[in-house]
Scaffold this active site. Sequence first.
Site, PDB file in Angstrom:
ATOM      1  N   ASP A 159     -87.751  31.905  54.643  1.00 47.75           N
ATOM      2  CA  ASP A 159     -86.347  32.179  54.948  1.00 47.75           C
ATOM      3  C   ASP A 159     -85.480  30.932  54.815  1.00 47.75           C
ATOM      4  O   ASP A 159     -84.259  31.047  54.660  1.00 47.75           O
ATOM      5  CB  ASP A 159     -86.197  32.782  56.350  1.00 47.75           C
ATOM      6  CG  ASP A 159     -86.933  31.995  57.422  1.00 47.75           C
ATOM      7  OD1 ASP A 159     -88.079  31.584  57.179  1.00 47.75           O
ATOM      8  OD2 ASP A 159     -86.372  31.805  58.512  1.00 47.75           O
ATOM      9  N   HIS A 160     -86.070  29.735  54.857  1.00 51.21           N
ATOM     10  CA  HIS A 160     -85.293  28.508  54.684  1.00 51.21           C
ATOM     11  C   HIS A 160     -85.044  28.180  53.215  1.00 51.21           C
ATOM     12  O   HIS A 160     -83.954  27.727  52.857  1.00 51.21           O
ATOM     13  CB  HIS A 160     -86.016  27.323  55.342  1.00 51.21           C
ATOM     14  CG  HIS A 160     -85.806  27.231  56.813  1.00 51.21           C
ATOM     15  ND1 HIS A 160     -85.061  26.246  57.409  1.00 51.21           N
ATOM     16  CD2 HIS A 160     -86.244  28.023  57.825  1.00 51.21           C
ATOM     17  CE1 HIS A 160     -85.054  26.421  58.723  1.00 51.21           C
ATOM     18  NE2 HIS A 160     -85.778  27.500  58.995  1.00 51.21           N
ATOM     19  N   HIS A 171     -94.465  35.709  53.806  1.00 48.35           N
ATOM     20  CA  HIS A 171     -93.770  34.884  54.802  1.00 48.35           C
ATOM     21  C   HIS A 171     -92.955  35.797  55.715  1.00 48.35           C
ATOM     22  O   HIS A 171     -91.790  36.084  55.454  1.00 48.35           O
ATOM     23  CB  HIS A 171     -92.851  33.875  54.097  1.00 48.35           C
ATOM     24  CG  HIS A 171     -92.222  32.877  55.031  1.00 48.35           C
ATOM     25  ND1 HIS A 171     -92.712  31.598  55.181  1.00 48.35           N
ATOM     26  CD2 HIS A 171     -91.148  32.960  55.860  1.00 48.35           C
ATOM     27  CE1 HIS A 171     -91.966  30.939  56.047  1.00 48.35           C
ATOM     28  NE2 HIS A 171     -91.000  31.754  56.478  1.00 48.35           N
ATOM     29  N   HIS A 181     -94.404  31.466  58.377  1.00 49.47           N
ATOM     30  CA  HIS A 181     -93.229  31.699  59.225  1.00 49.47           C
ATOM     31  C   HIS A 181     -93.490  31.262  60.656  1.00 49.47           C
ATOM     32  O   HIS A 181     -92.650  30.608  61.246  1.00 49.47           O
ATOM     33  CB  HIS A 181     -92.763  33.158  59.198  1.00 49.47           C
ATOM     34  CG  HIS A 181     -91.427  33.361  59.867  1.00 49.47           C
ATOM     35  ND1 HIS A 181     -90.295  32.673  59.479  1.00 49.47           N
ATOM     36  CD2 HIS A 181     -91.041  34.157  60.906  1.00 49.47           C
ATOM     37  CE1 HIS A 181     -89.273  33.053  60.232  1.00 49.47           C
ATOM     38  NE2 HIS A 181     -89.703  33.940  61.111  1.00 49.47           N
ATOM     39  N   HIS A 209     -91.360  22.314  55.444  1.00 47.72           N
ATOM     40  CA  HIS A 209     -89.956  21.955  55.724  1.00 47.72           C
ATOM     41  C   HIS A 209     -89.609  20.558  55.201  1.00 47.72           C
ATOM     42  O   HIS A 209     -88.987  19.752  55.906  1.00 47.72           O
ATOM     43  CB  HIS A 209     -89.660  22.066  57.217  1.00 47.72           C
ATOM     44  CG  HIS A 209     -89.633  23.486  57.704  1.00 47.72           C
ATOM     45  ND1 HIS A 209     -88.514  24.281  57.598  1.00 47.72           N
ATOM     46  CD2 HIS A 209     -90.591  24.273  58.261  1.00 47.72           C
ATOM     47  CE1 HIS A 209     -88.777  25.486  58.092  1.00 47.72           C
ATOM     48  NE2 HIS A 209     -90.034  25.513  58.484  1.00 47.72           N
ATOM     49  N   HIS A 212     -94.980  28.903  63.436  1.00 49.01           N
ATOM     50  CA  HIS A 212     -95.278  27.477  63.373  1.00 49.01           C
ATOM     51  C   HIS A 212     -96.514  27.068  64.163  1.00 49.01           C
ATOM     52  O   HIS A 212     -96.898  25.905  64.164  1.00 49.01           O
ATOM     53  CB  HIS A 212     -94.060  26.667  63.825  1.00 49.01           C
ATOM     54  CG  HIS A 212     -92.997  26.583  62.785  1.00 49.01           C
ATOM     55  ND1 HIS A 212     -91.989  25.633  62.796  1.00 49.01           N
ATOM     56  CD2 HIS A 212     -92.780  27.330  61.667  1.00 49.01           C
ATOM     57  CE1 HIS A 212     -91.209  25.802  61.748  1.00 49.01           C
ATOM     58  NE2 HIS A 212     -91.665  26.830  61.053  1.00 49.01           N
ATOM     59  N   ASP A 217     -94.855  26.209  55.808  1.00 51.16           N
ATOM     60  CA  ASP A 217     -93.789  25.683  56.672  1.00 51.16           C
ATOM     61  C   ASP A 217     -93.802  24.157  56.741  1.00 51.16           C
ATOM     62  O   ASP A 217     -93.780  23.566  57.819  1.00 51.16           O
ATOM     63  CB  ASP A 217     -93.910  26.301  58.063  1.00 51.16           C
ATOM     64  CG  ASP A 217     -93.679  27.809  58.042  1.00 51.16           C
ATOM     65  OD1 ASP A 217     -92.516  28.225  58.168  1.00 51.16           O
ATOM     66  OD2 ASP A 217     -94.658  28.561  57.864  1.00 51.16           O
ATOM     67  N   ASP A 241     -91.218  28.273  53.093  1.00 52.79           N
ATOM     68  CA  ASP A 241     -90.510  27.162  53.712  1.00 52.79           C
ATOM     69  C   ASP A 241     -91.127  25.836  53.283  1.00 52.79           C
ATOM     70  O   ASP A 241     -91.412  24.951  54.097  1.00 52.79           O
ATOM     71  CB  ASP A 241     -90.464  27.291  55.241  1.00 52.79           C
ATOM     72  CG  ASP A 241     -89.466  28.350  55.701  1.00 52.79           C
ATOM     73  OD1 ASP A 241     -88.668  28.815  54.856  1.00 52.79           O
ATOM     74  OD2 ASP A 241     -89.469  28.716  56.884  1.00 52.79           O
TER      75      ASP A 241
END
Length: 374
Positions: A85-86, A163, A193, A11, A195, A9, A50
Site C-alpha cells: 500500500d506504500h 500484501h 503488510h 520501507h 510488521h 515491508d 512495501d
Amino acid sequence: MVRFLHMSDTHIGAKSLTIEEREQDYYDTFQEAVEIAIDEKVDFIIHSGDLFDTWIPGNRSMKVFRDAMMKLNDRQIPVFYVFGDHDRPRRNSESAAGIFDFLGLHILGRDEFAGIEREFSGMKVFIGGISNMKGYLRNQLKEEYKKAESASTGYKNSILISHQALDPIFIPEQCEAKVNDLPMNYSYIAMGHLHDFVEREIGPLLSYPGSTELKSDREINGLLKMGKGINVIDLDNGVASLHRVKLKKVRYQFKVESDPENYLEEIKSILDKYANAIGEKKPIVNLIINGQISMEEVYEDLKKINGAIFNRPQILKIVDMPNVPSGSSELREYFQAFLKDQKLTDLAMKVFQHTADGDKEAIIREAAGEAIDN
C-alpha cells in the site's frame, strides 16, 4: 530442492522528522537481508510489498536498491515482487522499481493476479502475485484469489505472494480478506503488510516475515519478543519448510512510561536489561512522563544518558479536579469551580443549554459575542 528468501515491508527511504539516523537504518537492514540471501545461496528472492516507503522514492533510495539488484543479478538471483500500500503506483504512473527489470526484477499482479513459471535446479516452480488491493479494489480481491487458485492447478511447487491484512490474523475491521479466502493449493503463501512475524499452517505454509526495521512504537513488543528478520524457505516435493534468520542491524527501541521522580532510573534499567541484545546502534527511547515537570528539566536529565537516542518526550500533566462544594448538584457550581470566572461560567451555561437543544447557530452566536466583547 529449491531455496528462496522471503522478505517484506523494507520501507526503503523511510525517514524520521526528528532522528536523522533513521533513514540509514532502513538501508542497513535491507542490505543485510540481501547479504543473507547471497550467503544462503538462494535461488531467488520473494518480496511481498512495501519495498519503498513511498511510490516516488528519492534518488538515494533508488541507488541503494539499484546496487542491491546489481549484486543479485551478478549471482543470477532474480527477485519476484508485488506492490504494497506504500509503494503501489498511483493510477497510470509507472513503478519506480520497474526500471530495474533488466536486472532480474519481476513485478507481479499490479492490478490483477499474474503468475510466472520458472525452473530452478531442474525443478519447475509457479510463482503468482497479487499487489495490495484496498479501497475500491477491495471487492475484487476475492476474485483474484480464485484466479490464483485456478492458475496454480497442476503445479507441485507453487508460491503465492500477496500484501494484505487477513482476518483472523489481524484486527478484523482493518482486514481486506479472510484466511479462508486464500487459495489452498499453494506450497507457500508469502504475505506482506503486517510488521510482526507470523507463521501459520493453514494447509499450505503461510508467513508474514514482518518488517525489517521498526516503523512505529507499536512494533516494540514484537521486536523484544522475536526480533526482526527474514524467512529462508526450502521447497521440495510441494512442501515448504521455514528457517527464520534474525537481522543484526536493527535499531532497538523502547517505550518508557513513568513519573517525574522515577523516569531516569526506569530508562537506565531497561537499557541495562537489554544491553546484550541492543548491538552497535544506540537504541531509541520513547518517553512518556505522567506528572508536573518542565520539558527543559527533562532535556537536562536526558543529557546524562549517553547510551540512547530520545524521541521528543511526552509530558502528560495531571489536571486537578475542581473543588466543588460537598453535596452540590448544580451544574453552575461545577463550571464556577473549574473556570473561576463569573462571565465564563455564564457563557458555559448558555453553550451547554444550546448544545442540549441542538441549536448550533446559537452556540456560534454566543462564541462570536464573547470574541467581540474581548
